[in-house]
Design an enzyme around this catalytic site. Structure first.
Site, short mmCIF file in Angstrom:
data_model
loop_
_atom_site.label_atom_id
_atom_site.label_comp_id
_atom_site.label_asym_id
_atom_site.label_seq_id
_atom_site.Cartn_x
_atom_site.Cartn_y
_atom_site.Cartn_z
N THR A 94 3.50 6.33 13.62
CA THR A 94 2.80 5.20 13.25
C THR A 94 3.30 3.95 13.50
O THR A 94 2.71 2.84 13.44
CB THR A 94 2.35 5.64 11.77
OG1 THR A 94 2.05 6.96 11.51
CG2 THR A 94 1.61 4.87 11.08
N GLY A 95 4.81 3.97 13.35
CA GLY A 95 5.48 2.53 13.74
C GLY A 95 4.97 1.86 15.09
O GLY A 95 4.95 0.72 14.92
N CYS B 245 14.07 11.10 5.48
CA CYS B 245 14.45 10.46 7.02
C CYS B 245 15.82 10.89 7.27
O CYS B 245 16.04 11.06 8.51
CB CYS B 245 14.20 8.93 6.92
SG CYS B 245 15.02 8.16 5.77
N GLU C 281 11.07 1.07 9.54
CA GLU C 281 12.07 2.25 9.14
C GLU C 281 11.29 3.52 9.47
O GLU C 281 10.35 4.00 8.57
CB GLU C 281 12.47 2.08 7.51
CG GLU C 281 13.35 1.11 7.22
CD GLU C 281 14.74 0.92 7.82
OE1 GLU C 281 15.18 1.84 8.53
OE2 GLU C 281 15.37 -0.20 7.48
N LYS D 219 0.95 -1.12 -0.09
CA LYS D 219 -0.35 0.13 0.13
C LYS D 219 0.81 1.27 -0.07
O LYS D 219 1.71 1.62 0.98
CB LYS D 219 -0.96 0.04 1.28
CG LYS D 219 -1.65 1.38 1.35
CD LYS D 219 -2.14 1.54 2.64
CE LYS D 219 -1.35 2.31 3.51
NZ LYS D 219 -1.60 3.71 2.89
N GLU E 297 11.65 16.36 14.61
CA GLU E 297 11.82 16.21 13.29
C GLU E 297 11.14 17.04 12.42
O GLU E 297 9.74 16.98 12.36
CB GLU E 297 11.65 14.50 12.96
CG GLU E 297 12.00 14.22 11.44
CD GLU E 297 11.44 12.92 10.95
OE1 GLU E 297 10.19 12.36 11.44
OE2 GLU E 297 12.09 12.12 10.15
N GLY F 36 7.68 4.72 7.54
CA GLY F 36 6.88 6.07 7.95
C GLY F 36 7.52 6.86 9.23
O GLY F 36 8.57 6.41 9.55
N SER F 37 6.60 7.30 9.97
CA SER F 37 6.84 8.18 11.18
C SER F 37 6.89 6.92 12.21
O SER F 37 6.27 5.98 12.30
CB SER F 37 5.78 9.31 11.45
OG SER F 37 4.66 8.51 11.48
N THR F 38 7.68 7.55 13.19
CA THR F 38 7.70 6.78 14.34
C THR F 38 6.37 6.53 15.19
O THR F 38 6.17 5.38 15.68
CB THR F 38 8.91 7.48 15.54
OG1 THR F 38 10.10 7.63 14.85
CG2 THR F 38 8.81 6.83 16.91
P1 NAD Z 1 3.19 8.23 8.13
O1 NAD Z 1 3.66 7.35 9.18
O2 NAD Z 1 2.10 9.27 8.34
O3 NAD Z 1 2.48 7.15 6.87
C1 NAD Z 1 3.34 6.23 6.30
C2 NAD Z 1 2.44 5.10 5.69
O4 NAD Z 1 1.66 4.44 6.87
C3 NAD Z 1 1.24 5.69 4.80
O5 NAD Z 1 1.20 4.60 3.72
C4 NAD Z 1 0.31 5.66 5.71
O6 NAD Z 1 -1.05 5.72 4.85
C5 NAD Z 1 0.14 4.52 6.68
N1 NAD Z 1 -0.32 4.55 7.96
C6 NAD Z 1 -0.94 5.85 8.69
N2 NAD Z 1 -1.54 5.25 9.85
C7 NAD Z 1 -1.24 3.85 9.68
C8 NAD Z 1 -1.68 2.71 10.75
N3 NAD Z 1 -2.27 3.01 11.76
N4 NAD Z 1 -1.38 1.50 10.39
C9 NAD Z 1 -0.61 1.16 9.38
N5 NAD Z 1 -0.18 2.11 8.36
C10 NAD Z 1 -0.70 3.23 8.51
O7 NAD Z 1 4.54 8.87 7.57
P2 NAD Z 1 4.78 9.77 6.41
O8 NAD Z 1 4.35 11.04 6.75
O9 NAD Z 1 3.98 9.01 5.19
O10 NAD Z 1 6.26 9.98 5.97
C11 NAD Z 1 7.14 10.72 6.81
C12 NAD Z 1 7.87 9.78 7.87
O11 NAD Z 1 8.45 8.75 7.42
C13 NAD Z 1 8.90 10.80 8.53
O12 NAD Z 1 8.77 10.38 9.98
C14 NAD Z 1 10.16 10.17 7.84
O13 NAD Z 1 11.42 10.48 8.83
C15 NAD Z 1 9.71 8.63 7.74
N6 NAD Z 1 10.81 7.96 6.93
C16 NAD Z 1 11.70 7.10 7.31
C17 NAD Z 1 12.38 6.40 6.43
C18 NAD Z 1 13.30 5.27 6.86
O14 NAD Z 1 13.81 4.67 6.10
N7 NAD Z 1 13.84 5.42 8.19
C19 NAD Z 1 12.25 6.87 5.09
C20 NAD Z 1 11.42 7.51 4.70
C21 NAD Z 1 10.52 8.18 5.65
#
Ligand code: NAD
Length: 473
Positions: A225-226, A277, A243, A170, A374, A221-223
């Protein structure tokens, strides 16, 4: 139904939905087209298609899986220019950045396709043998963000498929188009059900992490959401690669030439409009050269063209979406409210597009939001330091641990500092070096597990120990 040129892919078929949402061009704020919004039923169908496809895909010889993943790289290359333009349009980045991402996607598909994990023979006594080998997990879910939509999808798809898993992926609802198109193209190469792509909102991500028939989630994605992903993956003990975010420090020692280093420090911080990131997000400069480095950075920044990535010569684009634009705008406001001084930028023009100017904040207090958070946008605090022990402590004083860099003519001294930094990657006199063969992952709350390299490939596998001996006579 609004125009929906890109379909979801489920079980090898193009699937559209009644509900849809608009993908927005962040440089103009105008809709590009609509994209499908998957329901829970679509997810169930996709997981079932991946489950059905799994045994045959797993049992296919590794060389055949590798050849098909290589073909996926060819497909992107055959459509390279169209991918570059679509990526610029949906993500907002400049042309050079889009070329890097699409070129990288091709390269990763081809290089990961050369990887394999050899079995480890622990005991070999003729008929009696103990072997530890790597077997695929089953159905893997991939969830990706909006900053590098295709490359980060490929970082998951290539190793998952090479290892013998099938997949449901997704993309972010802010940047679904390149990934949907890649999924459609891939069907000319892959058996149905091996790679399913669904688009939808955040709730779709959550349903994936809860799904009982998904064995692993690979998430970028973000910490924040992680943490949610980890919590809901607990239901069936899914394997996880996370990540996540970072607040990467760069430490600049007093022996560097400010003029020579300004360009590297600028791009370390502002590549992809700082929506990276591993962007340098805290620039620690030794007090002896602080003013000189700050001046050179301002001079260099003024030469960089910001605008619509489709316009010739543009190097930096807008923020990718309104939500992030509001977040970064709010951070700028916080700097102003606290009376912090901008060496450059700080004011957002009232014009179409989610543009935020390159903004350099002059030595704000260590506990201010612009230092602690961040930013994920082009706002960079320049921070003075005097003492190495003090700067190492400040650099490590964060819940994040993604990457860091140290800059000095004295490489040994830089390495001694690097070894004290609590991050998954430390670069010396360089940044943002990635490769399919280099392990990448975060310490502390920047992640769990590794992407890339054989360590990354192993994360798409279970470990199986096989012990054999002949029947007693
Ligand atoms: P986000 O966490 O908002 O979204 C990431 C993904 O997760 C999207 O596809 C989103 O739809 C999905 N999502 C949202 N809520 C969810 C849930 N409850 N359960 C499962 N999936 C869900 O992040 P973003 O705003 O898209 O990206 C920016 C963040 O990503 C920044 O914090 C950045 O540092 C991080 N990032 C990290 C790396 C890395 O490799 N460490 C690389 C790129 C971006």
């Amino acid at each position: 139904m609004k125009e929906m040129p890109y379909a979801m892919t489920i079980g090898g078929k193009r699937v559209f939905t009644d509900a849809s949402d608009a993908a927005i061009n962040p440089a103009t704020e105008k809709p590009i087209c609509n994209f499908p919004l998957a329901t829970r039923a679509h997810l169930d169908e996709a997981v079932e298609a991946a489950r059905v496809a799994f045994p045959q895909w797993r049992d296919r010889p590794l060389a055949e899986r590798q050849a098909l993943v290589t073909r996926l790289g060819d497909l992107v290359e055959e459509n390279k220019e169209a991918f570059i333009r679509l990526l610029i349009t949906e993500q907002g980045k400049g042309r050079a950045g889009a070329e890097w991402e699409i070129g990288g996607s091709i390269y990763w598909l081809r290089e990961v396709a050369k990887q394999s994990l050899p079995a480890e023979v622990v005991v070999d006594k003729g008929d009696e043998q103990i072997v530890t080998r790597h077997t695929p997990i089953g159905v893997v879910a991939g969830i990706t963000p909006w900053n590098f939509p295709l490359l980060l999808a490929v970082w998951k798809i290539a190793p998952a498929l090479v290892a013998g898993n099938t997949m449901v992926l997704k993309p972010s609802p802010f940047t679904p188009l390149c990934t949907l198109w890649f999924g459609e193209l891939a069907q000319s190469v892959l058996p149905p059900g091996v790679l399913n792509i669904l688009s939808g909102g955040n709730e779709l991500g959550q349903w994936m992490t809860e799904h009982p028939h998904i064995g692993k989630v690979a998430f970028t994605g973000s910490t924040a959401t992680g943490r949610k992903v980890m919590a809901s993956a607990a239901a069936n003990l899914k394997r996880l690669t996370l990540e996540l975010g970072g607040n990467d420090p760069a430490i600049v020692l007093p022996d560097v030439d400010p003029k020579k280093i300004a360009k590297d420090l600028f791009w370390a911080s502002f590549s992809n409009s700082a929506q990276f990131c591993v962007a340098c997000k805290r620039l620690y400069i030794h007090e002896d050269i602080y003013d000189a480095v700050a001046k050179e950075l301002v001079e260099y920044a003024k030469t960089v063209k910001v605008g619509n990535g489709l316009t010739e010569g543009v190097e930096l684009g807008p923020i990718q979406n309104r939500m992030q634009f509001e977040k970064v705008s709010n951070l700028l406001k916080d700097c102003k409210d606290r009376g912090q001084r901008f060496l450059l930028g700080g004011d957002i023009a009232d014009a179409p597009g989610y543009f935020i100017p390159v903004s350099l904040v002059d030595n704000p207090p260590e506990d201010s939001r612009v230092v602690v958070e961040e930013a994920f946008g082009p706002v960079l605090p320049l921070l003075k330091f005097k003492d190495i022990d003090d700067v190492v402590k400040r650099a490590n004083n964060t819940p994040y641990g993604l990457a860091a860099s140290v800059w000095s003519k004295d490489v040994q001294k830089a390495e001694a500092i690097a070894s004290r930094l609590e991050t998954g990657t430390v670069w010396i006199n360089q940044v943002h070096v990635f490769s399919p063969d280099i392990a990448f992952g975060g310490h502390k709350q920047s992640g769990v597990g590794i992407e890339n390299s054989l360590h990354g490939l192993a994360e798409y596998c279970n470990t199986q120990t096989l012990m054999r001996k002949p029947l007693a006579a």
